[in-house]
Design a protein around this motif. Sequence first.
Motif, PDB file in Angstrom:
ATOM      1  N   GLY A   1       0.803  -1.233   0.000  1.00  0.00           N
ATOM      2  CA  GLY A   1       0.000   0.000   0.000  1.00  0.00           C
ATOM      3  C   GLY A   1       0.827   1.269   0.000  1.00  0.00           C
ATOM      4  N   ASP A   2       0.535   2.133   0.971  1.00  0.00           N
ATOM      5  CA  ASP A   2       1.162   3.463   1.004  1.00  0.00           C
ATOM      6  C   ASP A   2       2.648   3.427   1.337  1.00  0.00           C
ATOM      7  N   ASP A   3       3.136   2.267   1.798  1.00  0.00           N
ATOM      8  CA  ASP A   3       4.573   2.183   2.111  1.00  0.00           C
ATOM      9  C   ASP A   3       5.433   2.265   0.851  1.00  0.00           C
ATOM     10  N   LEU A   4       4.811   2.049  -0.294  1.00  0.00           N
ATOM     11  CA  LEU A   4       5.582   2.003  -1.534  1.00  0.00           C
ATOM     12  C   LEU A   4       5.763   3.402  -2.117  1.00  0.00           C
ATOM     13  N   GLU A   5       7.007   3.772  -2.301  1.00  0.00           N
ATOM     14  CA  GLU A   5       7.279   5.083  -2.889  1.00  0.00           C
ATOM     15  C   GLU A   5       6.918   5.073  -4.362  1.00  0.00           C
ATOM     16  N   GLY A   6       6.306   6.136  -4.804  1.00  0.00           N
ATOM     17  CA  GLY A   6       6.060   6.280  -6.238  1.00  0.00           C
ATOM     18  C   GLY A   6       4.758   5.647  -6.729  1.00  0.00           C
ATOM     19  N   GLY A   7       4.020   4.954  -5.856  1.00  0.00           N
ATOM     20  CA  GLY A   7       2.723   4.391  -6.222  1.00  0.00           C
ATOM     21  C   GLY A   7       2.813   3.190  -7.153  1.00  0.00           C
ATOM     22  N   VAL A   8       1.636   2.754  -7.623  1.00  0.00           N
ATOM     23  CA  VAL A   8       1.550   1.528  -8.425  1.00  0.00           C
ATOM     24  C   VAL A   8       1.177   1.873  -9.868  1.00  0.00           C
ATOM     25  N   PRO A   9       1.998   1.490 -10.848  1.00  0.00           N
ATOM     26  CA  PRO A   9       1.602   1.746 -12.239  1.00  0.00           C
ATOM     27  C   PRO A   9       0.357   0.924 -12.591  1.00  0.00           C
ATOM     28  N   TRP A  10      -0.506   1.465 -13.408  1.00  0.00           N
ATOM     29  CA  TRP A  10      -1.804   0.836 -13.639  1.00  0.00           C
ATOM     30  C   TRP A  10      -2.212   0.905 -15.102  1.00  0.00           C
ATOM     31  N   THR A  11      -2.662  -0.194 -15.652  1.00  0.00           N
ATOM     32  CA  THR A  11      -3.184  -0.187 -17.019  1.00  0.00           C
ATOM     33  C   THR A  11      -4.698  -0.401 -16.958  1.00  0.00           C
ATOM     34  N   GLU A  12      -5.445   0.631 -17.239  1.00  0.00           N
ATOM     35  CA  GLU A  12      -6.905   0.540 -17.183  1.00  0.00           C
ATOM     36  C   GLU A  12      -7.403  -0.537 -18.145  1.00  0.00           C
ATOM     37  N   GLY A  13      -8.396  -1.281 -17.705  1.00  0.00           N
ATOM     38  CA  GLY A  13      -8.976  -2.306 -18.568  1.00  0.00           C
ATOM     39  C   GLY A  13      -8.272  -3.644 -18.431  1.00  0.00           C
ATOM     40  N   ARG A  14      -6.978  -3.632 -18.072  1.00  0.00           N
ATOM     41  CA  ARG A  14      -6.253  -4.891 -17.905  1.00  0.00           C
ATOM     42  C   ARG A  14      -6.076  -5.232 -16.429  1.00  0.00           C
ATOM     43  N   ASP A  15      -5.784  -4.215 -15.632  1.00  0.00           N
ATOM     44  CA  ASP A  15      -5.442  -4.471 -14.237  1.00  0.00           C
ATOM     45  C   ASP A  15      -6.672  -4.400 -13.334  1.00  0.00           C
ATOM     46  N   VAL A  16      -6.698  -5.247 -12.350  1.00  0.00           N
ATOM     47  CA  VAL A  16      -7.809  -5.232 -11.404  1.00  0.00           C
ATOM     48  C   VAL A  16      -7.278  -5.583 -10.015  1.00  0.00           C
ATOM     49  N   TRP A  17      -7.747  -4.839  -9.006  1.00  0.00           N
ATOM     50  CA  TRP A  17      -7.312  -5.137  -7.634  1.00  0.00           C
ATOM     51  C   TRP A  17      -7.945  -6.432  -7.152  1.00  0.00           C
ATOM     52  N   TRP A  18      -7.165  -7.229  -6.470  1.00  0.00           N
ATOM     53  CA  TRP A  18      -7.654  -8.474  -5.864  1.00  0.00           C
ATOM     54  C   TRP A  18      -8.851  -8.175  -4.963  1.00  0.00           C
ATOM     55  N   HIS A  19      -8.735  -7.134  -4.119  1.00  0.00           N
ATOM     56  CA  HIS A  19      -9.818  -6.875  -3.151  1.00  0.00           C
ATOM     57  C   HIS A  19     -11.097  -6.406  -3.832  1.00  0.00           C
ATOM     58  N   ASP A  20     -10.995  -5.793  -4.997  1.00  0.00           N
ATOM     59  CA  ASP A  20     -12.215  -5.422  -5.721  1.00  0.00           C
ATOM     60  C   ASP A  20     -12.838  -6.649  -6.375  1.00  0.00           C
ATOM     61  N   LEU A  21     -11.979  -7.460  -6.974  1.00  0.00           N
ATOM     62  CA  LEU A  21     -12.468  -8.595  -7.762  1.00  0.00           C
ATOM     63  C   LEU A  21     -12.856  -9.785  -6.875  1.00  0.00           C
ATOM     64  N   VAL A  22     -11.962 -10.219  -6.011  1.00  0.00           N
ATOM     65  CA  VAL A  22     -12.140 -11.471  -5.279  1.00  0.00           C
ATOM     66  C   VAL A  22     -13.137 -11.307  -4.130  1.00  0.00           C
ATOM     67  N   ASP A  23     -13.018 -10.182  -3.415  1.00  0.00           N
ATOM     68  CA  ASP A  23     -13.896 -10.010  -2.253  1.00  0.00           C
ATOM     69  C   ASP A  23     -15.364  -9.943  -2.648  1.00  0.00           C
ATOM     70  N   ALA A  24     -15.648  -9.569  -3.883  1.00  0.00           N
ATOM     71  CA  ALA A  24     -17.035  -9.441  -4.321  1.00  0.00           C
ATOM     72  C   ALA A  24     -17.651 -10.790  -4.727  1.00  0.00           C
ATOM     73  N   GLN A  25     -16.847 -11.838  -4.753  1.00  0.00           N
ATOM     74  CA  GLN A  25     -17.343 -13.137  -5.258  1.00  0.00           C
ATOM     75  C   GLN A  25     -18.067 -13.944  -4.177  1.00  0.00           C
ATOM     76  N   SER A  26     -18.847 -14.880  -4.610  1.00  0.00           N
ATOM     77  CA  SER A  26     -19.486 -15.836  -3.700  1.00  0.00           C
ATOM     78  C   SER A  26     -18.406 -16.726  -3.081  1.00  0.00           C
ATOM     79  N   ASP A  27     -18.598 -17.084  -1.808  1.00  0.00           N
ATOM     80  CA  ASP A  27     -17.614 -17.973  -1.175  1.00  0.00           C
ATOM     81  C   ASP A  27     -18.021 -19.439  -1.294  1.00  0.00           C
ATOM     82  N   GLU A  28     -18.917 -19.702  -2.255  1.00  0.00           N
ATOM     83  CA  GLU A  28     -19.240 -21.101  -2.537  1.00  0.00           C
ATOM     84  C   GLU A  28     -18.826 -21.445  -3.962  1.00  0.00           C
TER      85      GLU A  28
END
Length: 660
Positions: A226-253
């Motif tokens: 997270g914020d400990d990283l200097e310079g932030g995270v490079p991001w490609t819109e449309g290709r990249d997706v955060w784990w917490h956005d994608l995975v946390d929204a899924q059914s756990d079954e």
Amino acid sequence: MTKQSPALDNLLTESRTFPPSEEFAAKANATEQWYADAEADPEAFWERQAERLHWQTKWSQVLDWSNAPFAKWFVGGKLNVAYNCVDRHVENGHGDQVAIHWVGEPGDTRDITYAELHREVCKAANALLSLGVTANDRVAIQLPMIPEAIVSMLACARIGALHSVVFGGFSSSALRSRVDDAEAKVVITSDGQYRRGKAMPMKANVDEALDGADTVEKVIVVRRVGDDLEGGVPWTEGRDVWWHDLVDAQSDEHEPEAFDSEHPLFILYTSGTTGKPKGILHTSGGYLTQVAYSHHVVFDHKPGEDVYWCTADIGWITGHSYIVYGPLANRATQVVYEGTPNTPHEGRHWEIVQNYKVTIYYTAPTLIRTFMKWGSDIPAKYDLSSLRLIGSVGEPINPEAWVWYRKHIGGDRCPIVDTWWQTETGAIMISPLPGVTHAKPGSAQRALPGVSAKVVDNDGNEVPRNGGGYLVLDKPWPAMLRGVWGDEQRYRDTYWAQYAEQGYYFAGDGAKYDADGDIWLLGRVDDVMNVSGHRISTTEVESALVSHPTVAEAAVVGATDPTTGQGIVAFVILRGGVAEDEAGGEKAIQELRDHVAKEIGPIAKPRQIMVVPELPKTRSGKIMRRLLRDVAENREIGDVTTLADSSVMDLISKGMKSRS
Ligand code: 6R9
């Protein structure tokens, strides 16, 4: 085979033995009888081992070797690997048992029960499906040692996709060549990783690797630093997706599907004798059977009682077989530690052993030698009395290190298992059996029940006692590799051509029998180096050096190193026109070392680079590494009669500039 070094001669005169204690033997998972039972009927033996797993459909044939060297084990059987590692333990009433005591390098911790692991794996499997990943697709994973790494691997297994885990320390070009070779559809990585107390970038490396990699549709990014990283995270819109956005929204079954026993499970790249790493292919039923079996007998693992800790990284086969698949199939409670062993202090491992009351500890000789260097007063400060078994893997362990390990870590009571195996074998092949074997410091001793190994000469004849030669595996085994990804010929050439007539698997290791017929491993006989237990090919490093504009030619050897086993020593010829002071200086050598780190990864950085006017070559143009090894190890130079120009060695010895 290559001449034995003095250290190895030493090792072979070792005569101490350590019999098992009666107390340990009385409760051991395996007995002497297992050897005889397995030998009497190997297939029946392996069938019994396969029964530790849950099969949706039972096999109709144990082994089909009719298309050798391509084996099929438990033919017709169907199972789901992730179900075996997670779901069934929850269904059997062990959902509240801790599967993973995770310890982050900065000191954050997470305890994950089997029930939680189940929910996480289901969510991640659903996430992959939502991205269009289906059975047989390839997913590349480059992650630090965080729970999401294990969850990702199990999620792939659950849906029948193959994972290809790439060590977090590998460079962007190493990652790219693996992504391309496997034609990965998805990459899973993290924003960064903690290394020696600092947040280092990871996603940036991945982005560099994936520039123009057109098979990759999506990149899933775990937020670790997270914020400990200097310079932030490079991001490609449309290709990249955060784990917490994608995975946390899924059914756990998620309903697991049973796959064929021979359904591919993963690809793992390892160095061979050429510059191009080989994608070692493993499949499901036989692999899981043998990793679960070996974890049970070699570590004497008792589910619900033991706290197990394997210190490997999941980027290597040891992490695959003895952090993920073996222990989880056996319902282990295990420690997973993210960081380096001396962050924030040199007692970190022993503090963890004390805090979690670790009972089984599995590590590598290079680390044991490092602990020795740091001093025995460090482990002495901690309560290590919970330990009951300790293990070693990755390279031959020197008797001195073995005896130190037994005394200062094992409290003179724990059996030591020195386990020989390879990425290709998938599972431990040669090891003492705790509670059974009278251990000998420095020897892996004997093939496990169900496994068959021999030491043979050039012609494939077994050598007599006290004789040396090459290690071969003369019978197929369930966890054996099923091939080299996309390169059938390379599979045949590398492992089966040497002893084609006998049908033996050539391991690439020198070995020897002692007077009792026990096996001693003597190191690689090919151009593969073993640095801190990591396989690195000389050609790979040579190619990296030659790709630098100042280098005309390079030869690389592995020289004996007191801590890392072998150290990489490079000899380079500079291009004409590169002035001495420009390229021969300290700065230029540092630049070459950094260049190798960038091309392959920091583990491949040469310990030493020597600028030389010529390289020793035979008349057919082959570089005589043996002579360069003599130089690197400060020995008298050996026989030079087969050199095209025998004065070359004088030139090298006189004219070389040495920098460490
Ligand atoms: C598991 C692993 C395999 C090579 C292998 C050998 C060396 C591993 C050893 C050992 C002596 C042991 N090796 N264990 N040598 N004693 N107990 O390390 O796999 O990375 O593929 O390396 O490591 O030379 O051929 P991998």
